[in-house]
Design an enzyme around this catalytic site. Structure first.
Site, short mmCIF file in Angstrom:
data_model
loop_
_atom_site.label_atom_id
_atom_site.label_comp_id
_atom_site.label_asym_id
_atom_site.label_seq_id
_atom_site.Cartn_x
_atom_site.Cartn_y
_atom_site.Cartn_z
N GLU A 1 4.70 -8.01 2.63
CA GLU A 1 4.73 -9.38 3.62
C GLU A 1 4.38 -8.22 4.86
OE1 GLU A 1 6.65 -8.04 0.87
OE2 GLU A 1 8.50 -9.05 0.02
N ILE B 1 1.07 -1.16 -0.13
CA ILE B 1 -0.40 0.12 -0.43
C ILE B 1 1.06 0.84 0.18
CG2 ILE B 1 -1.59 1.01 0.92
CD1 ILE B 1 -2.65 -1.58 2.35
N1 THU Z 1 7.72 -4.16 -2.31
C1 THU Z 1 6.78 -5.33 -1.78
O1 THU Z 1 5.94 -4.77 -1.31
N2 THU Z 1 7.37 -6.04 -1.59
C2 THU Z 1 8.60 -6.25 -1.90
O2 THU Z 1 9.04 -7.40 -1.24
C3 THU Z 1 9.81 -5.43 -2.27
C4 THU Z 1 9.16 -3.95 -2.49
C5 THU Z 1 6.64 -3.15 -2.79
C6 THU Z 1 7.17 -1.64 -1.92
C7 THU Z 1 7.40 -0.71 -3.32
O3 THU Z 1 5.30 -0.09 -3.30
C8 THU Z 1 6.68 -1.17 -4.84
O4 THU Z 1 6.84 -1.96 -4.51
C9 THU Z 1 7.72 -0.98 -5.57
O5 THU Z 1 9.29 -0.83 -4.33
#
Ligand code: THU
Length: 135
Positions: free
Chosen positions: A60, A48
């Site tokens: 995560e 989010i």
């Molecule tokens: N992001 C995640 O939700 N999990 C990950 O393991 C890597 C990055 C999200 C954070 C942000 O909203 C987007 O991916 C780009 O970095």
């Protein structure tokens, strides 16, 4: 760690479903995650984002906090889904948060391409995490 195939499939399914609720208008990078607790329960989350970019939170951590807010204290596995050619492994902050509740967790990173799946132990992704023993 060897989890039953059906359980891994359920975890994958919930991570994939969660990604549909990602709010990622800035990065356009949708992530879905699902955690399996020691009680056999599954909790999911999506990333989010926020217009104040630094306030964005990863899928995560949302999944882990969802589980903990529901009373879980031990996580045995995490599945991370992205609709990308290569699997995405959790960022450093999420690895540290996972260490709090799942030092021995299995981390399954997957996409729509079966051969792209990667499995790692948290210890492999985050050797020597900071923990309560240091306090
Ligand atoms: N992001 C995640 O939700 N999990 C990950 O393991 C890597 C990055 C999200 C954070 C942000 O909203 C987007 O991916 C780009 O970095």
């Amino acid at each position: 760690m060897n989890l039953p195939v059906a359980l891994v499939e359920a975890l994958r399914q919930q991570a994939r479903d969660a990604a549909r609720n990602a709010y990622a208008p800035y990065s356009r990078f949708a992530v879905g995650a699902a955690v399996l607790t020691d009680k056999g329960e599954i909790y999911s989350g999506a990333n989010i984002e926020n217009a104040s970019f630094g306030l964005s939170i990863c899928a995560e951590r949302n999944a882990i906090f969802h589980a903990v807010a529901r009373g879980a204290r031990k996580i045995v596995a995490v599945a991370v889904y992205t609709k990308t050619p290569q699997a995405t492994t959790p960022c450093g902050a999420c690895r540290q948060v996972l260490a709090e509740f799942g030092r021995d967790a299995l981390v399954i990173c997957f996409t729509d391409i079966e051969a792209a799946e990667q499995r790692h132990s948290l210890a492999e992704l985050l050797p020597r995490p900071f923990g309560p023993e240091s306090l």
